[in-house]
Every structure is written in C-alpha cells, then in structure tokens.
Design a protein around this motif. Structure first.
Motif, PDB file in Angstrom:
ATOM      1  N   CYS A   1       0.817  -1.222   0.000  1.00  0.00           N
ATOM      2  CA  CYS A   1       0.000   0.000   0.000  1.00  0.00           C
ATOM      3  C   CYS A   1       0.851   1.274   0.000  1.00  0.00           C
ATOM      4  N   LEU A   2       2.031   1.214   0.591  1.00  0.00           N
ATOM      5  CA  LEU A   2       2.919   2.379   0.734  1.00  0.00           C
ATOM      6  C   LEU A   2       2.274   3.529   1.507  1.00  0.00           C
ATOM      7  N   MET A   3       1.314   3.219   2.354  1.00  0.00           N
ATOM      8  CA  MET A   3       0.682   4.278   3.159  1.00  0.00           C
ATOM      9  C   MET A   3       0.331   3.823   4.572  1.00  0.00           C
ATOM     10  N   GLY A   4       0.953   2.740   5.045  1.00  0.00           N
ATOM     11  CA  GLY A   4       0.779   2.373   6.438  1.00  0.00           C
ATOM     12  C   GLY A   4      -0.392   1.473   6.756  1.00  0.00           C
ATOM     13  N   SER A   5      -1.041   0.901   5.752  1.00  0.00           N
ATOM     14  CA  SER A   5      -2.229   0.086   6.015  1.00  0.00           C
ATOM     15  C   SER A   5      -2.003  -1.421   5.987  1.00  0.00           C
ATOM     16  N   CYS A   6      -1.115  -1.907   5.138  1.00  0.00           N
ATOM     17  CA  CYS A   6      -1.054  -3.360   4.888  1.00  0.00           C
ATOM     18  C   CYS A   6      -0.051  -4.103   5.783  1.00  0.00           C
TER      19      CYS A   6
END
Ligand code: FES
Length: 102
Positions: A56-61
């Motif tokens: 995700c590159l945004m802290g979710s996965c």
C-alpha cells in the motif's frame, strides 16, 4: 521493477541493508529506498515464510515490516531514511521488545 534517475551526490544518503551498503535519496522512505535499489523481499510471512514486500505504501497493509536500528516491526513505508540507518529483513515472527520500565 523501478528505475530512478541518478541520485545527485548532495542528496545521497548511505544506509545498510542486512549489513550491505545502499545509497538512498534524502527524503526517501525506507520502502522507496529499498524498492528503488531492486529489493523485492522485505520479510518472510509469519505463517509460511513466503516473501512479502510493500503493497500500500501508506501504512495500512503491514507487508513492509523490517527491523530498523535494532527495532523490529517498523513500517518501512512510514520511516524516512537517515545516514547510517541499519535495516534488516525479517523472517517469521520477531521478538517484541519489552516496554521501558516493564
Ligand atoms: S507498504 Fe503497506 S504498511 Fe507499508
């Protein structure tokens, strides 16, 4: 997978991945720095050991977990590179660090 323009010397930051030197660009997240260097395995899954890499590159996965400067389970996509940073790929379930004062 990714190709980036050459890093100007003034923007180069030296980091270590599993003890090997890599050059990142100042301001890169750890995930971007490793992906740009061609790294495709950040950790092995806890259950099967299958290779995992940022999704995700945004802290979710949480597929980008690495050990940074001795601290396990850091999200590589949320941490900015720093000179001399030591990054290690993880395998399985790493030990959790005890809380200070525990
Ligand atoms: S890439 Fe998804 S949490 Fe980091």
């Amino acid at each position: 997978m990714f190709r980036r323009d050459p890093i100007p010397p003034a923007e180069a930051v030296e980091i270590l991945l599993d003890g090997a030197p890599l050059t990142a660009r100042r301001g890169d997240s750890v995930a971007v720095a490793l992906l740009a260097a061609g790294v495709t395995r950040f950790r092995g899954s806890v259950v099967s050991g299958a290779p995992r890499a940022p999704y995700c590159l945004m802290g979710s996965c949480f597929d980008c977990l690495v050990t940074i400067d001795g601290a396990p389970n850091r999200q590589a996509c949320l941490v900015t590179v720093a000179p001399g940073m030591r990054i290690e790929r993880q395998s399985g379930a790493p030990q959790l660090l005890p809380e200070a004062g525990a």
